[in-house]
Design a protein around this motif. Structure first.
Motif, mmCIF file in Angstrom:
data_model
loop_
_atom_site.group_PDB
_atom_site.id
_atom_site.type_symbol
_atom_site.label_atom_id
_atom_site.label_comp_id
_atom_site.label_asym_id
_atom_site.label_seq_id
_atom_site.Cartn_x
_atom_site.Cartn_y
_atom_site.Cartn_z
ATOM 1 N N GLN A 94 -21.315 68.228 39.487
ATOM 2 C CA GLN A 94 -21.587 69.445 39.911
ATOM 3 C C GLN A 94 -20.777 69.898 40.059
ATOM 4 O O GLN A 94 -20.399 71.407 40.317
ATOM 5 N N ARG A 95 -20.314 69.163 42.074
ATOM 6 C CA ARG A 95 -19.314 69.775 42.323
ATOM 7 C C ARG A 95 -18.297 70.431 41.571
ATOM 8 O O ARG A 95 -16.881 71.084 42.045
ATOM 9 N N MET A 129 -26.021 70.560 43.005
ATOM 10 C CA MET A 129 -24.252 69.809 43.468
ATOM 11 C C MET A 129 -24.861 69.804 44.597
ATOM 12 O O MET A 129 -24.745 70.329 46.132
ATOM 13 N N LEU A 130 -23.348 69.139 45.233
ATOM 14 C CA LEU A 130 -23.002 68.277 45.933
ATOM 15 C C LEU A 130 -22.378 69.515 46.813
ATOM 16 O O LEU A 130 -21.345 70.015 47.328
ATOM 17 N N GLU A 135 -25.404 59.459 44.013
ATOM 18 C CA GLU A 135 -25.591 61.071 44.055
ATOM 19 C C GLU A 135 -23.839 61.294 42.884
ATOM 20 O O GLU A 135 -23.611 61.686 42.881
ATOM 21 N N LYS A 154 -24.314 64.689 41.272
ATOM 22 C CA LYS A 154 -24.467 65.699 42.678
ATOM 23 C C LYS A 154 -22.923 65.522 42.658
ATOM 24 O O LYS A 154 -21.983 67.361 42.905
#
Length: 343
Positions: A109-110, A1-2, A103, A106
């Motif tokens: 995912q955030r 995750m970012l 990304e 990621k």
């Protein structure tokens, strides 16, 4: 995750303006808006790529819109989209934008770490934007003001709606229906300003988003016409801002006011130098800093906010349109997207 730091780093590299203005909001709302901006920027990078064939862009954007609209929960499909973007953009995208696209998983995912209501607003708004971009790539020809409105909605007006929904979520007392109606006009004001500022670079790639409005009109007259339209939209953006709570949403008001003020000042430069280059039309860093200071002082109260923008606009022509009519004409927020998963 970012991580939050990684998200801010990406934001700083792909947008100096929003890296400056989004942190003014502070807290979870700022985090969500920064994330939403990065998702939209990924779609924008694909749409703007100078080397990809339109059909490649359309296919990717529709797949992206489908995943966003359906919960973006399948990491395998998101990774496929990320890999496809990385392969297709490798030799042509701006390095910072390419790094962001690499990304994608990621970033989303955030997004999935936020409350469900926030996830749905961001996912739906970015899906409408991506689907709209794909639709225009499939054959948009900007020949009339209606076409300008449709294009500005697909890349900016829907972002205004997304923000209005998030603002209302964080402050249930704000007049959601009223700000949602004005959100499209807010987005179009900022987008028209960008189109006017970037006109010379668009012309270099044989693209124009400013159709003639009168036979025989000069370039200067055409630019003046659209500057007046943009000023009118920004006046309605001021109405939008003044409907937000000065106590609960001060940071949001400051964010909105600063973006409006910088657009107004950019339009003033365009009015003075209608045939200027993109670089000549940018406002200076010193002007940005001074404008931020003035907005910080004026953002809390409606009288001072309106007075500041009136002074910045000066005697610039301003063409007001019916914001509700515009929203009704172009908004697709409530319409089903009818996307297929494998397009």
């Amino acid at each position: 995750m970012l991580t939050e730091d990684e998200q801010q780093r990406h934001l700083l590299l792909v947008s100096r303006t929003f890296a400056l203005t989004i942190p003014l909001i502070k807290g979870q709302l700022a985090d969500a808006i920064a994330n939403a901006y990065l998702i939209c920027r990924i779609a924008d990078t694909m749409e703007d790529d100078p080397k990809l064939a339109p059909e490649q862009k359309v296919r990717w954007l529709r797949r992206f819109a489908y995943e966003l609209e359906h919960g973006f929960a399948d990491d395998e499909k998101l990774l496929q989209l990320q890999d496809a973007a990385a392969a297709q953009l490798k030799d042509s995208a701006v390095p910072a934008e390419y790094a962001l696209c690499c990304e994608l998983l990621k970033v989303l995912q955030r997004t999935r770490s936020y409350p469900v209501a926030v996830q749905r607003i961001i996912g739906h708004g970015a899906a409408v934007l991506s689907a709209g971009m794909a639709e225009h790539l499939s054959g948009l020809s900007v020949q009339s003001l209606d076409d300008v409105d449709a294009y500005c909605y697909s890349v900016a007006g829907v972002v205004g709606e997304l923000l209005a929904k998030l603002f209302a979520l964080y402050d249930p007392q704000c007049p959601q229906a009223k700000i949602f109606t004005l959100a499209v006009s807010f987005g179009e004001g900022l987008q028209l300003t960008n189109i006017l500022k970037d006109r010379d670079t668009d012309a270099a790639r044989a693209v124009s988003f400013l159709p003639a409005v009168q036979t025989g009109s000069t370039q200067e007259q055409l630019i003046a016409h659209y500057c007046a339209l943009a000023q009118g939209h920004l006046q309605q953006a001021t109405d939008f801002t003044c409907m937000l709570s000065g106590r609960k949403l001060y940071g949001v008001r400051l964010f909105c006011l600063l973006n409006i003020a910088m657009a107004v000042l950019t339009l003033k430069r365009i009015e003075r130098h209608p045939l200027g280059t993109q670089q000549e039309l940018k406002i200076s860093r010193r002007t940005v800093k001074m404008t931020l200071l003035l907005c910080t002082l004026c953002a809390r109260f409606n009288f001072s906010a309106r007075l500041l923008l009136r002074l910045l606009r000066g005697n610039s022509p301003c063409t007001l349109r019916d914001a509700a009519e515009l929203s009704h004409k172009v908004s697709k927020w409530e319409q089903p997207l009818n996307l297929l998963p494998q397009l």
